[in-house]
Design a protein around this motif. Structure first.
Motif, PDB file in Angstrom:
ATOM      1  N   MET A 103      33.960 -37.025 -21.267  1.00 41.93           N
ATOM      2  CA  MET A 103      32.582 -37.402 -20.963  1.00 41.93           C
ATOM      3  C   MET A 103      32.297 -37.444 -19.469  1.00 41.93           C
ATOM      4  SD  MET A 103      32.019 -40.494 -23.734  1.00 41.93           S
ATOM      5  CE  MET A 103      30.306 -40.767 -23.233  1.00 41.93           C
ATOM      6  N   SER A 104      31.056 -37.166 -19.132  1.00 44.45           N
ATOM      7  CA  SER A 104      30.604 -37.294 -17.750  1.00 44.45           C
ATOM      8  C   SER A 104      30.254 -38.750 -17.464  1.00 44.45           C
ATOM      9  CB  SER A 104      29.379 -36.409 -17.520  1.00 44.45           C
ATOM     10  OG  SER A 104      28.327 -36.783 -18.391  1.00 44.45           O
ATOM     11  N   ALA A 105      30.294 -39.120 -16.198  1.00 40.60           N
ATOM     12  CA  ALA A 105      29.866 -40.461 -15.804  1.00 40.60           C
ATOM     13  C   ALA A 105      28.406 -40.643 -16.187  1.00 40.60           C
ATOM     14  CB  ALA A 105      30.053 -40.649 -14.310  1.00 40.60           C
ATOM     15  N   GLY A 106      28.085 -41.797 -16.765  1.00 40.87           N
ATOM     16  CA  GLY A 106      26.731 -42.052 -17.221  1.00 40.87           C
ATOM     17  C   GLY A 106      26.450 -41.528 -18.618  1.00 40.87           C
ATOM     18  N   GLY A 107      27.457 -40.917 -19.250  1.00 47.27           N
ATOM     19  CA  GLY A 107      27.289 -40.397 -20.602  1.00 47.27           C
ATOM     20  C   GLY A 107      27.210 -41.508 -21.626  1.00 47.27           C
ATOM     21  N   LEU A 108      26.696 -41.166 -22.804  1.00 52.77           N
ATOM     22  CA  LEU A 108      26.449 -42.142 -23.871  1.00 52.77           C
ATOM     23  C   LEU A 108      27.269 -41.818 -25.111  1.00 52.77           C
ATOM     24  CD1 LEU A 108      24.764 -44.491 -25.155  1.00 52.77           C
ATOM     25  CD2 LEU A 108      23.075 -42.748 -25.785  1.00 52.77           C
ATOM     26  N   LEU A 109      27.883 -42.841 -25.683  1.00 48.43           N
ATOM     27  CA  LEU A 109      28.545 -42.744 -26.985  1.00 48.43           C
ATOM     28  C   LEU A 109      27.784 -43.624 -27.959  1.00 48.43           C
ATOM     29  CD1 LEU A 109      32.337 -42.897 -27.801  1.00 48.43           C
ATOM     30  CD2 LEU A 109      30.746 -44.409 -28.993  1.00 48.43           C
ATOM     31  N   THR A 110      27.455 -43.087 -29.125  1.00 49.90           N
ATOM     32  CA  THR A 110      26.779 -43.875 -30.147  1.00 49.90           C
ATOM     33  C   THR A 110      27.535 -43.779 -31.459  1.00 49.90           C
ATOM     34  OG1 THR A 110      24.697 -44.238 -31.340  1.00 49.90           O
ATOM     35  CG2 THR A 110      25.188 -41.969 -30.724  1.00 49.90           C
ATOM     36  N   THR A 111      27.616 -44.915 -32.189  1.00 49.69           N
ATOM     37  CA  THR A 111      28.371 -44.962 -33.434  1.00 49.69           C
ATOM     38  C   THR A 111      27.773 -46.003 -34.369  1.00 49.69           C
ATOM     39  OG1 THR A 111      30.560 -45.327 -34.424  1.00 49.69           O
ATOM     40  CG2 THR A 111      30.025 -46.624 -32.464  1.00 49.69           C
ATOM     41  N   TYR A 112      27.959 -45.760 -35.648  1.00 48.50           N
ATOM     42  CA  TYR A 112      27.478 -46.718 -36.649  1.00 48.50           C
ATOM     43  C   TYR A 112      28.326 -47.991 -36.681  1.00 48.50           C
ATOM     44  CZ  TYR A 112      31.401 -45.048 -39.480  1.00 48.50           C
ATOM     45  OH  TYR A 112      32.655 -44.720 -39.914  1.00 48.50           O
ATOM     46  N   SER A 113      29.522 -47.941 -36.097  1.00 48.31           N
ATOM     47  CA  SER A 113      30.432 -49.084 -36.140  1.00 48.31           C
ATOM     48  C   SER A 113      29.958 -50.217 -35.232  1.00 48.31           C
ATOM     49  CB  SER A 113      31.830 -48.655 -35.703  1.00 48.31           C
ATOM     50  OG  SER A 113      32.708 -49.773 -35.645  1.00 48.31           O
ATOM     51  N   SER A 114      30.296 -51.440 -35.617  1.00 47.75           N
ATOM     52  CA  SER A 114      30.037 -52.593 -34.748  1.00 47.75           C
ATOM     53  C   SER A 114      31.276 -53.473 -34.648  1.00 47.75           C
ATOM     54  CB  SER A 114      28.857 -53.412 -35.279  1.00 47.75           C
ATOM     55  OG  SER A 114      29.132 -53.894 -36.597  1.00 47.75           O
ATOM     56  N   LYS A 115      32.448 -52.890 -34.950  1.00 49.46           N
ATOM     57  CA  LYS A 115      33.692 -53.668 -34.948  1.00 49.46           C
ATOM     58  C   LYS A 115      33.993 -54.257 -33.576  1.00 49.46           C
ATOM     59  CE  LYS A 115      37.380 -51.891 -36.777  1.00 49.46           C
ATOM     60  NZ  LYS A 115      37.861 -53.024 -37.599  1.00 49.46           N
ATOM     61  N   GLY A 116      34.452 -55.499 -33.578  1.00 53.77           N
ATOM     62  CA  GLY A 116      34.822 -56.144 -32.330  1.00 53.77           C
ATOM     63  C   GLY A 116      35.924 -55.402 -31.603  1.00 53.77           C
ATOM     64  N   SER A 117      36.877 -54.847 -32.338  1.00 54.98           N
ATOM     65  CA  SER A 117      37.981 -54.108 -31.706  1.00 54.98           C
ATOM     66  C   SER A 117      37.464 -52.858 -30.997  1.00 54.98           C
ATOM     67  CB  SER A 117      39.028 -53.716 -32.754  1.00 54.98           C
ATOM     68  OG  SER A 117      38.464 -52.906 -33.771  1.00 54.98           O
ATOM     69  N   VAL A 118      36.437 -52.218 -31.559  1.00 57.27           N
ATOM     70  CA  VAL A 118      35.857 -51.037 -30.930  1.00 57.27           C
ATOM     71  C   VAL A 118      35.146 -51.435 -29.639  1.00 57.27           C
ATOM     72  CG1 VAL A 118      34.118 -49.221 -31.179  1.00 57.27           C
ATOM     73  CG2 VAL A 118      35.644 -49.760 -33.087  1.00 57.27           C
ATOM     74  N   ARG A 119      34.421 -52.529 -29.664  1.00 60.27           N
ATOM     75  CA  ARG A 119      33.754 -53.018 -28.442  1.00 60.27           C
ATOM     76  C   ARG A 119      34.780 -53.282 -27.346  1.00 60.27           C
ATOM     77  NH1 ARG A 119      31.094 -56.456 -32.097  1.00 60.27           N
ATOM     78  NH2 ARG A 119      32.102 -58.279 -31.221  1.00 60.27           N
ATOM     79  N   ARG A 120      35.880 -53.937 -27.703  1.00 61.03           N
ATOM     80  CA  ARG A 120      36.896 -54.264 -26.701  1.00 61.03           C
ATOM     81  C   ARG A 120      37.554 -53.011 -26.138  1.00 61.03           C
ATOM     82  NH1 ARG A 120      37.392 -58.489 -30.456  1.00 61.03           N
ATOM     83  NH2 ARG A 120      39.023 -57.421 -31.644  1.00 61.03           N
ATOM     84  N   ILE A 121      37.818 -52.038 -26.993  1.00 57.46           N
ATOM     85  CA  ILE A 121      38.427 -50.787 -26.524  1.00 57.46           C
ATOM     86  C   ILE A 121      37.493 -50.076 -25.556  1.00 57.46           C
ATOM     87  CG2 ILE A 121      39.055 -48.447 -27.249  1.00 57.46           C
ATOM     88  CD1 ILE A 121      40.220 -49.744 -29.816  1.00 57.46           C
ATOM     89  N   LEU A 122      36.225 -49.967 -25.912  1.00 55.84           N
ATOM     90  CA  LEU A 122      35.268 -49.273 -25.050  1.00 55.84           C
ATOM     91  C   LEU A 122      35.104 -49.991 -23.712  1.00 55.84           C
ATOM     92  CD1 LEU A 122      32.628 -48.273 -27.740  1.00 55.84           C
ATOM     93  CD2 LEU A 122      34.104 -46.716 -26.466  1.00 55.84           C
ATOM     94  N   LYS A 123      35.072 -51.298 -23.737  1.00 58.77           N
ATOM     95  CA  LYS A 123      34.975 -52.052 -22.488  1.00 58.77           C
ATOM     96  C   LYS A 123      36.202 -51.827 -21.611  1.00 58.77           C
ATOM     97  CE  LYS A 123      31.879 -55.707 -24.122  1.00 58.77           C
ATOM     98  NZ  LYS A 123      31.736 -57.148 -24.448  1.00 58.77           N
ATOM     99  N   SER A 124      37.376 -51.724 -22.243  1.00 60.59           N
ATOM    100  CA  SER A 124      38.606 -51.490 -21.486  1.00 60.59           C
ATOM    101  C   SER A 124      38.610 -50.111 -20.836  1.00 60.59           C
ATOM    102  CB  SER A 124      39.832 -51.643 -22.390  1.00 60.59           C
ATOM    103  OG  SER A 124      40.015 -50.514 -23.235  1.00 60.59           O
ATOM    104  N   LEU A 125      37.786 -49.197 -21.371  1.00 59.03           N
ATOM    105  CA  LEU A 125      37.684 -47.842 -20.831  1.00 59.03           C
ATOM    106  C   LEU A 125      36.488 -47.686 -19.890  1.00 59.03           C
ATOM    107  CD1 LEU A 125      38.504 -45.874 -24.111  1.00 59.03           C
ATOM    108  CD2 LEU A 125      39.980 -46.113 -22.100  1.00 59.03           C
ATOM    109  N   ASP A 126      35.972 -48.808 -19.425  1.00 61.66           N
ATOM    110  CA  ASP A 126      34.867 -48.832 -18.466  1.00 61.66           C
ATOM    111  C   ASP A 126      33.555 -48.311 -19.035  1.00 61.66           C
ATOM    112  OD1 ASP A 126      35.838 -50.035 -15.970  1.00 61.66           O
ATOM    113  OD2 ASP A 126      37.278 -48.385 -15.998  1.00 61.66           O
ATOM    114  N   PHE A 127      33.248 -48.735 -20.251  1.00 60.56           N
ATOM    115  CA  PHE A 127      31.942 -48.492 -20.835  1.00 60.56           C
ATOM    116  C   PHE A 127      31.131 -49.783 -20.810  1.00 60.56           C
ATOM    117  CE2 PHE A 127      34.185 -44.904 -22.590  1.00 60.56           C
ATOM    118  CZ  PHE A 127      33.228 -43.935 -22.853  1.00 60.56           C
ATOM    119  N   GLU A 128      29.829 -49.627 -20.630  1.00 56.32           N
ATOM    120  CA  GLU A 128      28.892 -50.726 -20.826  1.00 56.32           C
ATOM    121  C   GLU A 128      28.469 -50.677 -22.291  1.00 56.32           C
ATOM    122  OE1 GLU A 128      27.894 -53.085 -18.909  1.00 56.32           O
ATOM    123  OE2 GLU A 128      28.382 -52.459 -16.847  1.00 56.32           O
ATOM    124  N   VAL A 129      28.845 -51.692 -23.053  1.00 55.11           N
ATOM    125  CA  VAL A 129      28.649 -51.663 -24.501  1.00 55.11           C
ATOM    126  C   VAL A 129      27.448 -52.519 -24.887  1.00 55.11           C
ATOM    127  CG1 VAL A 129      29.732 -52.063 -26.750  1.00 55.11           C
ATOM    128  CG2 VAL A 129      31.139 -51.364 -24.799  1.00 55.11           C
TER     129      VAL A 129
END
Length: 230
Positions: free
Chosen positions: A180-206
């Protein structure tokens, strides 16, 4: 794996895998889910002239179709390059049984439904002016080895963690983030807490968003313009 066609609550159809007790879309409405998660909370939020979309995975082709539908509603003053990964393609018989061409009023979209499924795999095919599709037959975990344009929109539409937990863990999200490019967007039907934590660890604003019918929440995540020093 044996698949059968089932009708969802909004009248659109999906595929159901008996062995996994898993559907390709929400039984509350396949079309509503695709439009809510990937268009309203995905494509409509991207302002770039050239939009490079990565979908995991192509499946029934519904997400491509709703993307084309939205593209045709605009003045088309932008370009979409759509990359879709899929390990187990659907058959043309299943395509006909799903009948997604009947969900839209536009005659050109009805014709394009067949075109996206007949498009050659591993080739970048012009579906219509300024809209190309490349279907890649592979395992999602092969993503690091696949050459793509820099992605600024990800449709993360894997089967649920109940049946394929490895698709919702750090390695695959890392591979996606690296494409992904900087500023890119990922969208998913999931709302799992583990997914939020993983994305935050990868420098995403969730961000949590209201989910599609039958689901309280879903997630979108913006890749930060600059990485946080760790």
């Amino acid at each position: 794996m044996k698949r059968e066609v089932k009708v969802t609550s909004d009248g659109s159809k999906t595929l159901y895998i008996n062995d996994l007790n898993e559907s390709y879309h929400s039984h509350h409405g396949a079309l509503q889910e695709a439009e809510h998660v990937f268009i309203d909370n995905g494509l409509k939020l991207i302002d770039d002239y050239e939009i490079n979309i990565l979908e995991l995975g192509f499946g029934t082709g519904l997400n491509v179709l709703v993307t084309i539908n939205e593209f045709l509603k605009t003045d088309k003053n932008h370009k979409i390059n759509y990359f879709a990964l899929e390990k187990y393609p659907v058959t043309m018989s299943e395509v006909e049984d799903l009948g997604y061409n009947t969900l839209f009023e536009r005659d050109d979209l009805k014709q394009l439904y067949k075109k996206i499924h007949e498009a050659d795999w591993e080739a970048e095919v012009e579906i219509l002016p300024n809209f190309t599709l490349k279907k890649i037959r592979c395992d999602f975990h092969d993503l690091p080895t696949i050459e793509l344009r820099k992605i600024n929109l990800v449709y993360y539409d894997c089967f649920g963690a109940r049946v394929q937990p490895d698709l919702w863990e750090l390695p695959l999200f890392t591979a996606v983030a690296n494409k992904m490019s900087a500023g890119g967007l990922l969208t998913t039907y999931s709302s799992k807490g583990s997914v939020r934590r993983i994305l935050k660890s990868l420098d995403f604003e969730v961000e949590k968003k209201a989910g599609p019918p039958g689901k309280r929440e879903m997630l979108i995540a913006w890749k930060k313009l600059t990485e946080t020093k760790k």
